[in-house]
Design a protein around this motif. Structure first.
Motif, short mmCIF file in Angstrom:
data_model
loop_
_atom_site.label_atom_id
_atom_site.label_comp_id
_atom_site.label_asym_id
_atom_site.label_seq_id
_atom_site.Cartn_x
_atom_site.Cartn_y
_atom_site.Cartn_z
N LEU A 1 88.44 -46.72 -34.31
CA LEU A 1 87.73 -45.71 -33.54
C LEU A 1 88.06 -45.87 -32.07
CD1 LEU A 1 84.18 -45.94 -35.22
CD2 LEU A 1 85.89 -44.16 -35.60
N VAL A 2 87.96 -44.78 -31.33
CA VAL A 2 88.19 -44.78 -29.89
C VAL A 2 86.90 -44.35 -29.21
CG1 VAL A 2 89.53 -43.84 -27.98
CG2 VAL A 2 90.63 -44.23 -30.19
N HIS A 3 86.38 -45.22 -28.35
CA HIS A 3 85.13 -44.89 -27.65
C HIS A 3 85.38 -43.78 -26.64
CE1 HIS A 3 81.84 -45.32 -24.71
NE2 HIS A 3 81.13 -45.82 -25.72
N GLY A 4 86.42 -43.92 -25.83
CA GLY A 4 86.85 -42.87 -24.92
C GLY A 4 86.12 -42.82 -23.60
N ASN A 5 85.07 -43.62 -23.41
CA ASN A 5 84.31 -43.50 -22.16
C ASN A 5 83.69 -44.83 -21.75
OD1 ASN A 5 83.21 -42.17 -19.94
ND2 ASN A 5 81.29 -41.77 -21.03
N VAL A 6 84.49 -45.91 -21.78
CA VAL A 6 84.00 -47.22 -21.38
C VAL A 6 83.94 -47.27 -19.86
CG1 VAL A 6 84.38 -49.70 -21.46
CG2 VAL A 6 84.96 -48.28 -23.44
N CYS A 7 82.74 -47.50 -19.31
CA CYS A 7 82.53 -47.62 -17.87
C CYS A 7 81.19 -48.29 -17.64
CB CYS A 7 82.60 -46.25 -17.18
SG CYS A 7 81.32 -45.11 -17.77
#
Length: 797
Positions: A150-156
């Motif tokens: 899976l790709v989270h896409g919004n790690v910050c």
């Protein structure tokens, strides 16, 4: 938004009434369009976090992404991913318009940015905490990319929240999607909701919407870029506003800089996998990360590793960030002890960490674990609990002590280990004030009656000390039955000189509890005998005690002459100037916090004689005692021949009649007649020897060449004396004087009693030797023992 939710909670609309949670105050920030609120469960009041998002249409893009995030969070479980509890979607009508709201309930958390401000860590402690947090987020990202594809896409920074135990957890799954690099026609959530991600957080291929390059990249490429953005925001202390700011590396730690640069590589295929970040970075090798990691896998460690770790943990905890120790390590340690994975050495670390908590927090986080540990069968755990009871004993409530703690502690009174028996005895200094009268008189005093004849002299001494300390917590009836007999009949006749000294000091410290009759007829006669004790310390204490009790009698005499009878019951030691030093005996290695005797304040720990700490400490004293004080109660003066004053029945104090004295009124007995033995009254061989040693006097050897005093006494003398009056002195083993004397004639003494009041105690002419003490000590109507000399003469071989 808050006003809207208040209207909903107030009853307008439908659906939210069924939410089993109460919505509380909002958090200052949240990810994207979500609103974050503190909340509580309607069932048990436990804290939760409630996230909500609203839209005017069911097909709103934010709502569609939110539905994807809720679904993903519900299905993905990992220790470093936010725990999902509940969700619901409701429609609320407000006039002509409708609003759709999604509620998502999770474990209680706060945004990472707010927690960083709250902690205020600096220097190495800040770096250690950041290393631990990044380690957790890197594991969560690695789990999504490598295990789940899976790709989270919004790690910050905004997508990370912190739990109550200061763990970092990843959330904001609205853009989360499967990675399917082989299917060009795939339309995942990332393709649909990529517009939700801020432009400053997008990697170059994502910013250009180059989906072909994204499909050719490894699964971790986009999220590795996000990890780089998170690292920059952490150490710079500012939110990332544009991508170019990532080149500013001044604030990045040097040990983390190479990995930071690889995470932000311009080529997606060369970006560092998050799993490699955990394995290869020396930045994550620090005390905090290693300590927490060891605690989390404690079950996998052997006993040697555990012992080594827990020995070092108390000192190590002082070097770690205090708030992390209390909110993360302390719960882990308490859980490990409670479920048996930790050794007894962990108790020291638990109590040290608990000492940094407030009283309220200690009662909630530490005390429940300690109470459960008392039921452990591990002797090492029991020893640790008793050794440190002064650190937590005051925090235990009376109900918990009486119902949950004491039943387990009491098993130590009869333990085969003398060390554990002594620790159990000392613990009563802290626990006894919290016990009910029923428990004290029905259980504790029975155990103490056995310990006062224990085979270890130090335990016998400390039992007397304990009785003196807890006297103020006994009711008046129990004190009358217990104190005098325990202190005089047993303690003052003990062969161990510190035990005799403790008995004298206990009498002085509890003087306020005795009436004038008891002082004159039972205490003073027993104490005066010890003024010729072989031990100088005992003699000194005896003289001080005689002075004190004589002063009490004199004051009573003065008040009686003046017609004031209000003070006839006696005067406490606190009113006797110059006697404060007599109370030093009451101190021990356990500090009785705020619990001094009401009438007898305890002296400071630096003054007085300390409590005998171990049985081994008594061995050296016993050696000299056995050689020099074996004749401490010997005397040639035959006190049995003197008329004894009338006094209450003297018993052994613990249920056994000591002297065979039978008075007409059983109700006048001051002994412990109603306290029955805990077990079979027949003592063991060791205890029988000790009891016999305490009960019989040891006379000085009499030369065989001189006539025995026994032959000078008529056989009817003892019987006539017992018929006339009870022999009070027989209960304290009258000592034999060194000079020879002629026994008094009972009848002649009685004849001249009216004319000469001194005749009864006048010293007889020193012409003959007195009979041995054993022959003059009466035991009720028991006939006199046959003469050993006559038996030897009549024996035919």
């Amino acid at each position: 938004m808050l006003k809207f939710l208040n209207r909903v909670v107030g009853g307008s609309g439908t659906g939210v009434k069924d939410l089993p949670y109460n919505i509380g105050d909002p958090c200052p920030s949240a990810w994207g369009s979500w609103s974050h609120f503190h909340g509580t469960s309607k069932d048990d009041g436990s804290p939760v976090s409630i996230f909500s998002i609203s839209g005017t249409s069911a097909q709103d893009g934010h709502l569609a992404a939110a539905r994807n995030g809720v679904k993903r969070l519900r299905t993905v479980r990992h220790p470093n991913i936010l725990s999902f509890l509940h969700s619901t979607e409701v429609e609320n009508s407000d006039g002509s318009t409708s609003k759709f709201t999604i509620y998502m309930v999770t474990e209680p958390v706060i945004p990472l940015s707010e927690k960083i401000k709250e902690l205020g860590l600096e220097g190495s402690q800040r770096d250690e905490y950041y290393a631990w947090g990044l380690h957790q987020i890197a594991k969560a990202v690695s789990f999504l990319n490598n295990d789940c594809k899976l790709v989270h896409g919004n790690v910050c920074l905004a997508s990370v929240v912190v739990t109550q135990t200061l763990d970092w957890k990843l959330h904001a799954f609205d853009v989360l999607s499967e990675f399917d690099g082989n299917n060009e026609a795939a339309t995942g959530a990332m393709l649909q909701h990529a517009w939700l991600v801020g432009a400053q957080y997008k990697s170059m291929e994502l910013a250009k919407s180059d989906w072909a390059a994204i499909r050719k990249s490894p699964p971790w490429a986009i999220d590795s870029w996000g990890l780089g953005c998170l690292i920059y925001e952490l150490f710079s202390g500012m939110r990332l506003s544009k991508t170019e700011e990532l080149r500013n590396i001044a604030s990045i730690p040097k040990s983390l800089l190479p990995d930071y640069q690889r995470l932000l590589s311009s080529m997606p295929s060369r970006r560092l996998n998050s799993s490699k970040l955990i394995e290869n970075s020396e930045y994550f090798q620090n005390k905090l990360v290693d300590t927490i990691h060891f605690m989390e896998i404690l079950n996998l460690k052997d006993s040697i590793e555990k012992d080594t770790f827990f020995r070092k943990l108390p000192n190590l905890a002082e070097q770690l960030p205090r708030q992390i120790v209390l909110k993360k390590l302390l719960p882990l340690l308490a859980s490990a002890l409670e479920f048996g994975s930790a050794t007894a050495l962990a108790l020291t670390a638990l109590l040290k960490m608990g000492s940094w908590l407030s009283t309220e927090e200690f009662s909630v986080k530490v005390l429940p674990t300690i109470v459960k540990l008392y039921s452990s069968n591990d002797r090492a755990v029991r020893v640790g609990l008793l050794q440190h009871i002064d650190q937590y004993g005051e925090s235990l409530s009376a109900q918990i002590v009486d119902e949950q703690v004491y039943p387990h502690v009491a098993t130590g009174f009869s333990d085969t280990s003398a060390f554990l028996r002594e620790l159990t005895l000392k613990s009563m200094l802290v626990l006894a004030p919290k016990l009910s009268q029923r428990t004290m008189s029905g259980s504790l005093l029975k155990y103490l009656s056995k310990l006062q004849v224990d085979e270890e002299p130090a335990i016998r001494t400390n039992t007397t000390i304990l009785l003196g300390n807890i006297a103020s917590y006994l009711n008046e009836g129990t004190r009358k039955r217990v104190l005098i007999n325990a202190f005089t009949v047993r303690a003052l006749r003990d062969t161990f000189s510190p035990a005799r000294g403790a008995g004298i000091m206990a009498l002085c410290a509890t003087s306020a509890y005795y009436d004038i009759n008891e002082v004159a007829t039972r205490i003073l006669p027993n104490v005066v005998v010890l003024t010729i004790d072989p031990d100088s310390d005992v003699r000194l204490k005896a003289f001080q005690a005689v002075d004190q009790f004589l002063q009490i009698v004199k004051q009573h005499h003065e008040k009686t002459n003046s017609g004031d009878t209000s003070g006839a019951s006696g005067i406490g030691i606190s009113s006797m100037p110059g006697n404060a030093s007599l109370l030093g005996w009451a101190m021990s290695s356990l500090t009785l916090k705020g619990k001094p005797l009401d009438q007898a304040p305890v002296a400071s720990a630096n003054s007085g004689t300390p409590l005998t700490s171990t049985a081994s400490n008594a061995s050296s004293v016993m050696e000299t005692t056995n050689t020099t004080s074996i004749h401490r109660v010997s005397s040639d003066m035959d006190f049995a021949d003197q008329p004894a004053p009338v006094s209450p029945t003297s018993t052994d104090g613990w249920g056994e009649i000591e002297n065979g004295i039978h008075e007409e009124h059983d109700s006048d007995k001051d002994g412990w007649d109603d306290i029955e033995p805990l077990e079979d009254p027949k003592p063991t061989a060791a205890l029988a020897n000790i009891q016999a040693a305490q009960k019989r006097p040891v006379s000085q050897p009499i030369s065989q060449s001189k006539p025995s005093a026994t032959s000078l006494r008529p056989k009817s003398t003892v019987r006539a004396l017992k018929d006339e009056d009870d022999d009070l002195w027989g209960s304290i083993a009258a000592p034999a004087p060194k000079t020879s004397s002629k026994p008094l004639n009972v009848k002649s003494a009685a004849t001249v009693d009216d004319d000469d009041p001194w005749a009864a105690i006048a010293a007889p002419p020193p012409t003959t030797r007195a009979k041995p003490l054993a022959a003059g000590r009466g035991r009720g109507a028991k006939p006199a023992a046959p003469k050993l000399g006559a038996q030897r003469i009549n024996r035919i071989s």
